[in-house]
Design a protein around this motif. Structure first.
Motif, PDB file in Angstrom:
ATOM      1  N   SER A  50      -0.315  -3.788   1.719  1.00 29.86           N
ATOM      2  CA  SER A  50      -0.852  -3.576   0.378  1.00 29.86           C
ATOM      3  C   SER A  50      -2.326  -3.186   0.420  1.00 29.86           C
ATOM      4  CB  SER A  50      -0.647  -4.832  -0.471  1.00 29.86           C
ATOM      5  OG  SER A  50      -1.188  -4.660  -1.749  1.00 29.86           O
ATOM      6  N   ASP A  51      -3.112  -3.948   1.155  1.00 30.08           N
ATOM      7  CA  ASP A  51      -4.540  -3.622   1.281  1.00 30.08           C
ATOM      8  C   ASP A  51      -4.736  -2.263   1.941  1.00 30.08           C
ATOM      9  OD1 ASP A  51      -5.186  -6.043   0.136  1.00 30.08           O
ATOM     10  OD2 ASP A  51      -5.766  -7.005   2.034  1.00 30.08           O
ATOM     11  N   ALA A  52      -4.002  -2.024   3.017  1.00 28.61           N
ATOM     12  CA  ALA A  52      -4.142  -0.759   3.748  1.00 28.61           C
ATOM     13  C   ALA A  52      -3.805   0.426   2.850  1.00 28.61           C
ATOM     14  CB  ALA A  52      -3.249  -0.767   4.984  1.00 28.61           C
ATOM     15  N   TYR A  53      -2.715   0.322   2.108  1.00 30.13           N
ATOM     16  CA  TYR A  53      -2.299   1.432   1.248  1.00 30.13           C
ATOM     17  C   TYR A  53      -3.298   1.654   0.118  1.00 30.13           C
ATOM     18  CZ  TYR A  53       0.456   4.520  -1.643  1.00 30.13           C
ATOM     19  OH  TYR A  53       0.878   5.592  -2.386  1.00 30.13           O
ATOM     20  N   SER A  54      -3.745   0.583  -0.519  1.00 30.51           N
ATOM     21  CA  SER A  54      -4.710   0.710  -1.613  1.00 30.51           C
ATOM     22  C   SER A  54      -5.975   1.421  -1.161  1.00 30.51           C
ATOM     23  CB  SER A  54      -5.066  -0.667  -2.173  1.00 30.51           C
ATOM     24  OG  SER A  54      -3.954  -1.271  -2.768  1.00 30.51           O
ATOM     25  N   ILE A  55      -6.466   1.045  -0.006  1.00 30.84           N
ATOM     26  CA  ILE A  55      -7.686   1.660   0.520  1.00 30.84           C
ATOM     27  C   ILE A  55      -7.426   3.108   0.924  1.00 30.84           C
ATOM     28  CG2 ILE A  55      -9.338   1.572   2.428  1.00 30.84           C
ATOM     29  CD1 ILE A  55      -9.025  -1.562   2.177  1.00 30.84           C
ATOM     30  N   ALA A  56      -6.283   3.357   1.551  1.00 34.08           N
ATOM     31  CA  ALA A  56      -5.960   4.714   2.003  1.00 34.08           C
ATOM     32  C   ALA A  56      -5.895   5.699   0.843  1.00 34.08           C
ATOM     33  CB  ALA A  56      -4.643   4.711   2.770  1.00 34.08           C
ATOM     34  N   VAL A  57      -5.222   5.324  -0.249  1.00 32.81           N
ATOM     35  CA  VAL A  57      -5.091   6.265  -1.366  1.00 32.81           C
ATOM     36  C   VAL A  57      -6.399   6.445  -2.128  1.00 32.81           C
ATOM     37  CG1 VAL A  57      -2.601   5.986  -1.612  1.00 32.81           C
ATOM     38  CG2 VAL A  57      -4.130   4.540  -2.951  1.00 32.81           C
TER      39      VAL A  57
END
Length: 88
Positions: A50-57
């Motif tokens: 969740s954290d990784a995806y939020s930051i990536a987008v």
């Protein structure tokens, strides 16, 4: 950007190859974490998807990064599957 364009597929492949080249080092230091790759480079390692995806987008366009679980091995389900890309 079309998500199935040759450019996107090339970017994803470049990121996948970057992960594979660093996989052993990542597994030694970050087992169970999520690694983010963009432009063929390791961006960072995160505790959860969740954290990784939020930051990536927030940082990158869809199709220009990968998030890869570090240390997960494929599960043998006793049969083979094949990925098929459907054209839109």
């Amino acid at each position: 950007m079309q998500l199935h364009s040759p450019e996107v597929m090339a970017e994803l492949e470049k990121n996948w190859q970057a992960f594979k080249s660093q996989q052993a080092q990542l597994e030694a230091k970050h087992w169970g974490k999520i690694a983010m790759f963009h432009d063929g480079e390791l961006v960072d390692v995160y505790n959860n998807e969740s954290d990784a995806y939020s930051i990536a987008v927030e940082k990158f366009e869809l199709g220009s990064f990968i998030l890869q679980h570090v240390g997960e091995r494929p599960i043998d389900l006793g049969f083979h599957t094949m990925f098929v890309q459907l054209e839109e």
